[in-house]
Scaffold this active site. Structure first.
Site, PDB file in Angstrom:
ATOM      1  N   HIS A 184     -41.391  87.472 -27.406  1.00 18.67           N
ATOM      2  CA  HIS A 184     -40.594  86.470 -26.683  1.00 18.67           C
ATOM      3  C   HIS A 184     -41.298  85.105 -26.699  1.00 18.67           C
ATOM      4  CE1 HIS A 184     -36.852  87.741 -24.797  1.00 18.67           C
ATOM      5  NE2 HIS A 184     -36.937  86.740 -23.949  1.00 18.67           N
ATOM      6  N   ASP A 230     -36.418  79.813 -24.928  1.00 21.69           N
ATOM      7  CA  ASP A 230     -35.084  80.418 -24.982  1.00 21.69           C
ATOM      8  C   ASP A 230     -34.718  80.594 -26.448  1.00 21.69           C
ATOM      9  OD1 ASP A 230     -32.701  81.515 -24.180  1.00 21.69           O
ATOM     10  OD2 ASP A 230     -31.967  79.742 -23.121  1.00 21.69           O
ATOM     11  N   GLY A 231     -33.759  81.466 -26.707  1.00 22.03           N
ATOM     12  CA  GLY A 231     -33.330  81.707 -28.075  1.00 22.03           C
ATOM     13  C   GLY A 231     -34.084  82.836 -28.759  1.00 22.03           C
ATOM     14  N   ASN A 232     -34.767  83.676 -28.001  1.00 20.57           N
ATOM     15  CA  ASN A 232     -35.568  84.751 -28.588  1.00 20.57           C
ATOM     16  C   ASN A 232     -34.703  85.840 -29.218  1.00 20.57           C
ATOM     17  OD1 ASN A 232     -38.507  84.129 -27.751  1.00 20.57           O
ATOM     18  ND2 ASN A 232     -37.350  83.821 -25.867  1.00 20.57           N
ATOM     19  N   ARG A 292     -31.542  85.624 -30.265  1.00 21.29           N
ATOM     20  CA  ARG A 292     -30.866  85.054 -31.427  1.00 21.29           C
ATOM     21  C   ARG A 292     -31.827  84.973 -32.613  1.00 21.29           C
ATOM     22  NH1 ARG A 292     -28.922  82.362 -26.855  1.00 21.29           N
ATOM     23  NH2 ARG A 292     -26.698  81.846 -26.772  1.00 21.29           N
ATOM     24  N   ALA A 332     -34.604  86.760 -33.128  1.00 24.14           N
ATOM     25  CA  ALA A 332     -35.012  88.090 -33.586  1.00 24.14           C
ATOM     26  C   ALA A 332     -33.953  88.709 -34.484  1.00 24.14           C
ATOM     27  CB  ALA A 332     -35.288  88.989 -32.381  1.00 24.14           C
TER      28      ALA A 332
END
Length: 259
Positions: free
Chosen positions: A184, A188-190, A192, A194
């Site tokens: 992580h 933000d956007g982890n 998406r 991955a």
């Protein structure tokens, strides 16, 4: 195999459980007739359903009308998915490495976080919470992120330079997805990222057909199972048990049963 963070412990068990007709099913993948040089239907599928996993409400039919035919919607309805679409297109035209992953994150997080955190690793604690505010996962601590990501991309480079069977590519693609989302590293956007990395690695190893695999749609349609399988490994990054990862890893090849 000399890897630092991407576990191979389940590889033998995985190979025993993957469908025997995996190659036949994968080879049958082809682009949708609706796609054009300017519009990719399966990139739209990936962008919409990966975003829906994160709570976006756009429907695929509406997004296709927006992206292919220029139908106008309120900007807030499409912009995050447009950003993710741009990240997928970037990945389809660039090699997978850490620098390009940061650029892809800059694209997909344009309307998620402020510019100073786009493509930058976080320096704050990160928790994943349930809808009612309960902590369900504690990610890698801030001082660990840089080293864990370094190990991650070192392993990715090693794998990109190795000859792998089709089944091994599916295994490591899903493991890349899993390990990245557990680190992580972004504010933000982890998730998406991955899911994009999973398919990006697969495309690097297997070619353009990988982009036609509707894995994001399958994860969304089975999102309760998706989250249960993610949670199996444990509550805290430092205590993750990858021996429990097999149900998650097997979701990716099972995509071909749904497609």
């Amino acid at each position: 195999m000399d890897l630092q963070i991407l576990s191979t412990a389940l590889l033998d068990a995985y190979l025993e459980k993957t469908p025997r007709d995996l190659l036949q099913r994968f080879s049958a993948l082809e682009d949708a007739e609706i796609s054009t040089p300017e519009f990719s239907f399966y990139t739209s599928v990936a962008s919409v359903f990966s975003s829906k996993i994160e709570g976006e409400c756009m429907e695929l039919d509406s997004y296709v009308k927006h992206k292919k035919y220029g139908l106008s919607f309120q900007p807030d309805y499409t912009k995050k998915i447009d950003d993710l679409y741009t990240a997928y297109i970037f990945a389809q035209n660039n090699v997978l490495n850490e620098a390009n992953t940061k650029v892809a994150h800059q694209h997909l997080s344009k309307h998620l976080i402020t510019a100073d955190w786009q493509g930058q690793y976080r320096n704050q604690n990160m928790y994943v919470t349930t809808d009612d505010g309960k902590i369900e996962y504690v990610a890698a601590e801030p001082h660990e992120v840089k080293n864990e990501v370094s190990y991650f991309f070192s392993d990715v480079e090693t794998l990109l330079n190795r000859n792998l069977s089709l089944q091994e590519v599916f295994y490591f693609s899903a493991m890349i997805h899993l390990v990245f989302v557990k680190i992580h590293p972004w504010a933000d956007g982890n998730g998406r990222s991955a899911r994009l990395l999973e398919k990006w690695f697969m495309a690097e190893k297997l070619g353009a057909k990988a982009w036609f695999l509707q894995s994001e749609k399958m994860y969304y349609n089975n999102h309760q199972t998706y989250y249960v399988n993610l949670r199996r490994l444990g509550l805290e990054y430092s205590q993750l048990d990858y021996s429990k990862a097999l149900p998650f890893l097997l979701m990716l090849p099972n995509t071909l049963n749904h497609q």
